[in-house]
Design a protein around this motif. Sequence first.
Motif, mmCIF file in Angstrom:
data_model
loop_
_atom_site.group_PDB
_atom_site.id
_atom_site.type_symbol
_atom_site.label_atom_id
_atom_site.label_comp_id
_atom_site.label_asym_id
_atom_site.label_seq_id
_atom_site.Cartn_x
_atom_site.Cartn_y
_atom_site.Cartn_z
ATOM 1 N N GLY A 213 0.863 -1.073 -0.013
ATOM 2 C CA GLY A 213 0.171 0.128 0.011
ATOM 3 C C GLY A 213 0.731 1.279 0.035
ATOM 4 N N SER A 214 1.830 1.226 0.731
ATOM 5 C CA SER A 214 2.845 2.226 0.810
ATOM 6 C C SER A 214 3.530 2.433 -0.488
ATOM 7 N N PHE A 215 3.896 1.386 -1.196
ATOM 8 C CA PHE A 215 4.453 1.601 -2.754
ATOM 9 C C PHE A 215 3.518 2.249 -3.431
ATOM 10 N N ALA A 216 2.168 2.066 -3.521
ATOM 11 C CA ALA A 216 1.305 2.370 -4.280
ATOM 12 C C ALA A 216 1.086 3.919 -4.107
ATOM 13 N N MET A 217 1.074 4.200 -2.618
ATOM 14 C CA MET A 217 0.968 5.659 -2.438
ATOM 15 C C MET A 217 2.078 6.482 -2.935
ATOM 16 N N THR A 218 3.452 5.883 -2.683
ATOM 17 C CA THR A 218 4.456 6.729 -3.288
ATOM 18 C C THR A 218 4.468 6.913 -4.805
ATOM 19 N N GLY B 98 1.814 7.018 -6.617
ATOM 20 C CA GLY B 98 0.755 7.544 -7.286
ATOM 21 C C GLY B 98 -0.281 6.670 -7.622
ATOM 22 N N GLN B 99 -0.426 5.503 -7.233
ATOM 23 C CA GLN B 99 -1.501 4.625 -7.586
ATOM 24 C C GLN B 99 -2.284 4.556 -6.298
ATOM 25 N N TYR B 100 -3.190 5.719 -6.227
ATOM 26 C CA TYR B 100 -3.790 5.692 -5.079
ATOM 27 C C TYR B 100 -4.981 4.845 -4.805
ATOM 28 N N GLU B 101 -5.737 4.369 -5.968
ATOM 29 C CA GLU B 101 -6.836 3.593 -5.938
ATOM 30 C C GLU B 101 -6.339 2.181 -5.288
ATOM 31 N N LYS B 102 -5.114 1.954 -5.759
ATOM 32 C CA LYS B 102 -4.618 0.482 -5.206
ATOM 33 C C LYS B 102 -4.070 0.698 -3.616
ATOM 34 N N ALA B 103 -3.652 1.733 -3.424
ATOM 35 C CA ALA B 103 -3.327 2.166 -1.937
ATOM 36 C C ALA B 103 -4.633 2.083 -1.107
ATOM 37 N N ILE B 104 -5.685 2.472 -1.410
ATOM 38 C CA ILE B 104 -6.944 2.486 -0.706
ATOM 39 C C ILE B 104 -7.329 1.028 -0.656
ATOM 40 N N ASN B 105 -7.404 0.578 -1.583
ATOM 41 C CA ASN B 105 -7.627 -1.208 -1.634
ATOM 42 C C ASN B 105 -6.778 -1.818 -0.548
ATOM 43 N N ARG B 106 -5.550 -1.735 -0.613
ATOM 44 C CA ARG B 106 -4.696 -2.352 0.430
ATOM 45 C C ARG B 106 -5.065 -2.014 1.754
ATOM 46 N N PHE B 107 -5.115 -0.633 1.931
ATOM 47 C CA PHE B 107 -5.343 -0.134 3.355
ATOM 48 C C PHE B 107 -6.711 -0.662 3.751
ATOM 49 N N GLU B 108 -7.795 -0.435 3.116
ATOM 50 C CA GLU B 108 -9.213 -1.105 3.260
ATOM 51 C C GLU B 108 -8.976 -2.278 3.781
ATOM 52 N N LYS B 109 -8.273 -3.148 3.267
ATOM 53 C CA LYS B 109 -8.282 -4.639 3.298
ATOM 54 C C LYS B 109 -7.657 -4.680 4.858
ATOM 55 N N VAL B 110 -6.759 -4.173 5.126
ATOM 56 C CA VAL B 110 -5.883 -4.168 6.388
ATOM 57 C C VAL B 110 -6.878 -3.532 7.546
ATOM 58 N N LEU B 111 -7.748 -2.573 7.324
ATOM 59 C CA LEU B 111 -8.522 -2.234 8.376
ATOM 60 C C LEU B 111 -9.703 -3.360 8.676
ATOM 61 N N LYS B 112 -9.831 -4.013 7.476
ATOM 62 C CA LYS B 112 -10.719 -5.078 7.961
ATOM 63 C C LYS B 112 -10.138 -6.157 8.898
ATOM 64 N N LEU B 113 -8.903 -6.385 8.623
ATOM 65 C CA LEU B 113 -8.336 -7.534 9.523
ATOM 66 C C LEU B 113 -7.799 -6.668 10.837
#
Length: 283
Positions: free
Chosen positions: A207-212, A214-229
């Motif tokens: 998710g951090s790679f994606a943020m860095t 500029g792939q923000y939608e991918k980052a959101i998907n990664r982080f949302e999944k972590v929040l569920k876990l």
Amino acid sequence: MKIPLSRMQIAFVSGAVLITVLLCFARRTPDTVTDFKSLMSGHAGNASSSDHASALSYLDSSLASLSGKDKDRVNALIDQEKKASGAEKAATIDKLVSLFDTLQKPAASAFYMQVKASETNAKADWTKAAERYYVGSKYFPSARVLVDSAIHAFARVLAMDPNDLNAKTGLGVCYVDGTSDPMRGIGLLQEVLKADSNYVDALLNLGSFAMTSGQYEKAINRFEKVLKLKPDYILLYVRIAEAYEKLGNKAKTIEYLEKYVRKEDDVMLRTSIQNEITKLKNS
């Protein structure tokens, strides 16, 4: 959106190898499984004389920065370690490592942890050495030998246990963050998720790679999944808000900042974020 994250930056760390990486995120599935025994012999961490001298120089730098009682305590334990053997030596090294950890001298801590690991060849000791070497490299950003030593130590762990996902994540992060071969690291992180799609450290780093990059939608998907876990990783609400801000979605930015505020119990941080929310609503 500038937000003070001094405490939050560590609020969601589940392991010592979790860091925010600074290189491009790219999607890649490795063609072959890494040969960790070969990897061990191909890096500076396997104790060549020049690398040993380099590691000692960072130990010396750590010692030189100490003063007063701290230096006296460290020197006394170092003298004791040199004279000791067997169980007494191992116990003294443990005391040194603990003291250096307390003094926030990870390069010195890593050096002595590797001394112990070289004697015990225990997986847990190599893991502790690897993690400390990586953290040490953040204190000495130009110290490639510390990253190489971390790579070597993580590879030692994986040579013993190729299924150790913590070590594979750590090794991947080292490659991405500290070498000219970031794709190798990304491939390792993809291997981790192939083995366990819910492995939090790998998800966070990707998710951090994606943020860095500029792939923000991918980052959101990664982080949302972590929040569920891990619902208690509340910093991720801020990270997701940052991603939505980059995407130009003010409503979602505010929504996720408000989610953070509802969960944060630190008054100063909560107030700071609330101020950001107010600015956004008024802009």
